[in-house]
Design a protein around this motif. Structure first.
Motif, PDB file in Angstrom:
ATOM      1  N   SER A   1       0.839  -1.181   0.000  1.00 31.35           N
ATOM      2  CA  SER A   1       0.000   0.000   0.000  1.00 31.35           C
ATOM      3  C   SER A   1       0.881   1.240   0.000  1.00 31.35           C
ATOM      4  O   SER A   1       2.035   1.187   0.397  1.00 31.35           O
ATOM      5  CB  SER A   1      -0.898   0.024   1.239  1.00 31.35           C
ATOM      6  OG  SER A   1      -1.728  -1.116   1.273  1.00 31.35           O
ATOM      7  N   MET A   2       0.334   2.344  -0.458  1.00 34.13           N
ATOM      8  CA  MET A   2       1.068   3.601  -0.396  1.00 34.13           C
ATOM      9  C   MET A   2       0.109   4.764  -0.534  1.00 34.13           C
ATOM     10  O   MET A   2      -1.034   4.592  -0.982  1.00 34.13           O
ATOM     11  CB  MET A   2       2.139   3.677  -1.481  1.00 34.13           C
ATOM     12  CG  MET A   2       1.635   4.008  -2.858  1.00 34.13           C
ATOM     13  SD  MET A   2       2.952   4.538  -3.995  1.00 34.13           S
ATOM     14  CE  MET A   2       3.458   6.091  -3.291  1.00 34.13           C
ATOM     15  N   THR A   3       0.586   5.929  -0.158  1.00 37.06           N
ATOM     16  CA  THR A   3      -0.179   7.158  -0.313  1.00 37.06           C
ATOM     17  C   THR A   3       0.583   8.115  -1.203  1.00 37.06           C
ATOM     18  O   THR A   3       1.757   8.388  -0.969  1.00 37.06           O
ATOM     19  CB  THR A   3      -0.434   7.817   1.050  1.00 37.06           C
ATOM     20  OG1 THR A   3      -1.188   6.923   1.880  1.00 37.06           O
ATOM     21  CG2 THR A   3      -1.217   9.112   0.882  1.00 37.06           C
ATOM     22  N   LEU A   4      -0.085   8.599  -2.232  1.00 37.67           N
ATOM     23  CA  LEU A   4       0.464   9.636  -3.093  1.00 37.67           C
ATOM     24  C   LEU A   4      -0.003  10.977  -2.522  1.00 37.67           C
ATOM     25  O   LEU A   4      -1.193  11.188  -2.302  1.00 37.67           O
ATOM     26  CB  LEU A   4      -0.050   9.484  -4.528  1.00 37.67           C
ATOM     27  CG  LEU A   4       0.602   8.437  -5.419  1.00 37.67           C
ATOM     28  CD1 LEU A   4       0.324   7.031  -4.915  1.00 37.67           C
ATOM     29  CD2 LEU A   4       0.107   8.578  -6.853  1.00 37.67           C
ATOM     30  N   GLN A   5       0.977  11.832  -2.310  1.00 40.46           N
ATOM     31  CA  GLN A   5       0.651  13.118  -1.700  1.00 40.46           C
ATOM     32  C   GLN A   5       0.428  14.182  -2.766  1.00 40.46           C
ATOM     33  O   GLN A   5       1.078  14.189  -3.803  1.00 40.46           O
ATOM     34  CB  GLN A   5       1.782  13.560  -0.755  1.00 40.46           C
ATOM     35  CG  GLN A   5       2.088  12.598   0.367  1.00 40.46           C
ATOM     36  CD  GLN A   5       0.970  12.521   1.401  1.00 40.46           C
ATOM     37  OE1 GLN A   5       0.095  13.377   1.469  1.00 40.46           O
ATOM     38  NE2 GLN A   5       0.990  11.454   2.212  1.00 40.46           N
ATOM     39  N   CYS A   6      -0.505  15.087  -2.481  1.00 39.07           N
ATOM     40  CA  CYS A   6      -0.768  16.223  -3.354  1.00 39.07           C
ATOM     41  C   CYS A   6      -1.104  17.423  -2.491  1.00 39.07           C
ATOM     42  O   CYS A   6      -1.973  17.319  -1.608  1.00 39.07           O
ATOM     43  CB  CYS A   6      -1.910  15.923  -4.316  1.00 39.07           C
ATOM     44  SG  CYS A   6      -2.351  17.331  -5.355  1.00 39.07           S
ATOM     45  N   ALA A   7      -0.446  18.523  -2.758  1.00 38.11           N
ATOM     46  CA  ALA A   7      -0.706  19.747  -2.010  1.00 38.11           C
ATOM     47  C   ALA A   7      -0.719  20.924  -2.974  1.00 38.11           C
ATOM     48  O   ALA A   7       0.072  20.970  -3.908  1.00 38.11           O
ATOM     49  CB  ALA A   7       0.354  19.962  -0.937  1.00 38.11           C
ATOM     50  N   GLN A   8      -1.628  21.856  -2.737  1.00 38.98           N
ATOM     51  CA  GLN A   8      -1.678  23.088  -3.539  1.00 38.98           C
ATOM     52  C   GLN A   8      -1.746  24.292  -2.603  1.00 38.98           C
ATOM     53  O   GLN A   8      -2.355  24.232  -1.535  1.00 38.98           O
ATOM     54  CB  GLN A   8      -2.855  23.053  -4.523  1.00 38.98           C
ATOM     55  CG  GLN A   8      -4.212  22.780  -3.922  1.00 38.98           C
ATOM     56  CD  GLN A   8      -4.997  24.009  -3.517  1.00 38.98           C
ATOM     57  OE1 GLN A   8      -4.594  25.154  -3.807  1.00 38.98           O
ATOM     58  NE2 GLN A   8      -6.125  23.807  -2.856  1.00 38.98           N
ATOM     59  N   ASP A   9      -1.102  25.365  -3.057  1.00 39.50           N
ATOM     60  CA  ASP A   9      -1.035  26.571  -2.219  1.00 39.50           C
ATOM     61  C   ASP A   9      -1.761  27.743  -2.866  1.00 39.50           C
ATOM     62  O   ASP A   9      -1.413  28.902  -2.627  1.00 39.50           O
ATOM     63  CB  ASP A   9       0.423  26.919  -1.919  1.00 39.50           C
ATOM     64  CG  ASP A   9       1.231  27.224  -3.172  1.00 39.50           C
ATOM     65  OD1 ASP A   9       2.425  27.532  -3.038  1.00 39.50           O
ATOM     66  OD2 ASP A   9       0.673  27.132  -4.287  1.00 39.50           O
TER      67      ASP A   9
END
Lengths: 112, 111
Positions: free
Chosen positions: A18-26
């Motif tokens: 399993s894994m988590t793909l991270q996404c962030a926007q500012d």
């Protein structure tokens, strides 16, 4: 402004991991999206969110989960990775409905 | 759900030739967006069309929205090697406004 930031850029997973793909926007965007793009193919919508606490399925949600606890972050969780999930994953965001979408650089995932 | 058909899937041109890609819908669209994805890159927004019959130009690129708002086209005049990439149209689908992409037209330009 960094725009849309995705991590990691590359990842190799074994079947069943399993894994988590991270996404962030500012950019204080309300809408966020996850797409997958198979080699030479178009973009298929996995999940999207119209605001914190609100998520909805796209065209190909099976095998994935998302959460949107803050406006900035929209992680994509893969449980029990399968070879069919080998793809490039793009996160995108937009201010509102039918406005310009900004994409992250993508995460290239290989499941072996 | 909302779908758009994009043609052709591939287009190979000699540098200097023109190129056109088409996006068609069976339903009336509120608007349509166009994106370009360079090889190995991510999609980048080019333009949005909203009005019936609208025509917009960006240097050698001309974008058109059909009178019935069911189709759109992107035309590139005198292609250059820098035009190489995949061009996508995108429309707003569903009640909440998720963004749906066409399958794209992959353009290759031979110098």
């Amino acid at each position: 402004n960094a725009g849309v930031t995705q991590t990691p850029k590359f990842r190799i997973l074994k079947i069943g991991q399993s894994m988590t793909l991270q996404c962030a926007q500012d950019m204080n965007h309300n809408y966020m999206y996850w797409y997958r793009q198979d080699p030479g193919m178009g973009l298929k919508l996995i999940y999207y969110s119209v605001g914190a606490g609100i998520t909805d399925k796209g065209e190909v949600p099976n095998g994935y989960n998302v959460s949107r606890s803050t406006t900035e972050d929209f992680p994509l969780r893969l449980e029990l990775a399968a070879p069919s999930q080998t793809s490039v994953y793009f996160c995108a965001s937009s201010y509102g409905r039918a406005t310009e979408a900004f994409f992250g650089q993508g995460t290239r995932l290989t499941v072996v | 759900g909302q779908q758009v058909m994009q043609i052709p899937q591939y287009q190979h041109v000699q540098e200097g030739e023109d190129f056109t890609t088409y996006c068609n819908s069976s339903t009336t669209l509120s608007n349509i967006q166009w994106y370009k994805q360079r090889p190995g890159g991510h999609p980048v927004f080019l333009i949005q069309l909203v009005k019936s019959g609208e025509v917009k130009k960006q240097k050698r690129l001309t974008f058109q929205f059909g009178e019935a708002k069911k189709n759109s086209s992107l035309h590139i005049t005198a292609t250059q090697t820098t035009d190489v990439g995949t061009y996508f149209c995108a429309v707003v689908g569903g009640s909440q406004g998720n963004l749906i992409f066409g399958k794209g037209t992959k353009l290759s330009v031979k110098p």
